[in-house]
Design a protein around this motif. Sequence first.
Motif, PDB file in Angstrom:
ATOM      1  N   TYR A   1       0.820  -1.207   0.000  1.00 38.09           N
ATOM      2  CA  TYR A   1       0.000   0.000   0.000  1.00 38.09           C
ATOM      3  C   TYR A   1       0.853   1.256   0.000  1.00 38.09           C
ATOM      4  CZ  TYR A   1      -4.278  -2.590   1.017  1.00 38.09           C
ATOM      5  OH  TYR A   1      -5.356  -3.434   0.948  1.00 38.09           O
TER       6      TYR A   1
ATOM      7  N   ASP B   1      -3.856   3.373   0.364  1.00 38.00           N
ATOM      8  CA  ASP B   1      -4.486   2.968  -0.896  1.00 38.00           C
ATOM      9  C   ASP B   1      -3.439   2.227  -1.722  1.00 38.00           C
ATOM     10  OD1 ASP B   1      -7.257   3.792  -2.349  1.00 38.00           O
ATOM     11  OD2 ASP B   1      -5.669   3.378  -3.808  1.00 38.00           O
TER      12      ASP B   1
ATOM     13  N   PRO C   1      -8.147   8.314  -0.698  1.00 39.80           N
ATOM     14  CA  PRO C   1      -7.695   6.973  -0.299  1.00 39.80           C
ATOM     15  C   PRO C   1      -8.828   6.094   0.170  1.00 39.80           C
ATOM     16  CG  PRO C   1      -7.068   8.608   1.335  1.00 39.80           C
ATOM     17  CD  PRO C   1      -7.581   9.363   0.152  1.00 39.80           C
ATOM     18  N   GLY C   2      -8.618   4.797   0.005  1.00 38.37           N
ATOM     19  CA  GLY C   2      -9.677   3.861   0.355  1.00 38.37           C
ATOM     20  C   GLY C   2      -9.784   3.556   1.835  1.00 38.37           C
TER      21      GLY C   2
END
Length: 122
Positions: A32, A99, A109-110
């Motif tokens: 990530y 992310d 961002p996730g």
Amino acid sequence: QVQLVESGGGLVQAGGSLRLSCAASGRTFSSYAMGWFRQAPGKEREFIAAITWSGSKTYYRHSVKGRFSISRDNAKNTVYLQMDSLKPEDTAVYYCAADSNIIVVTTTPGYWGQGTQVTVSS
């Protein structure tokens, strides 16, 4: 899936330093890209810094460049934000983010941490 937990926030005088840490769960941390954002009262959340999965590249908001430094330790599943020469305008809640895409981590961002408060007194 990755879960993020920030620590290291607090109260510091102007000109002082703090180091924020963000511990990530999951065995895929090293895949990530990681980032830091902040949100001051009454303002929108803003991007501060990001680092690629390998740590080979870093990106910063202009206003913090030269004062803040992002780094990561993939063996410890942790990303850091070293903040020096702090100013009262740096006061905000600081959020860690993750992310799989380095560009996306600087915008939407996730994954997000819960945030840690940084207060800089004048």
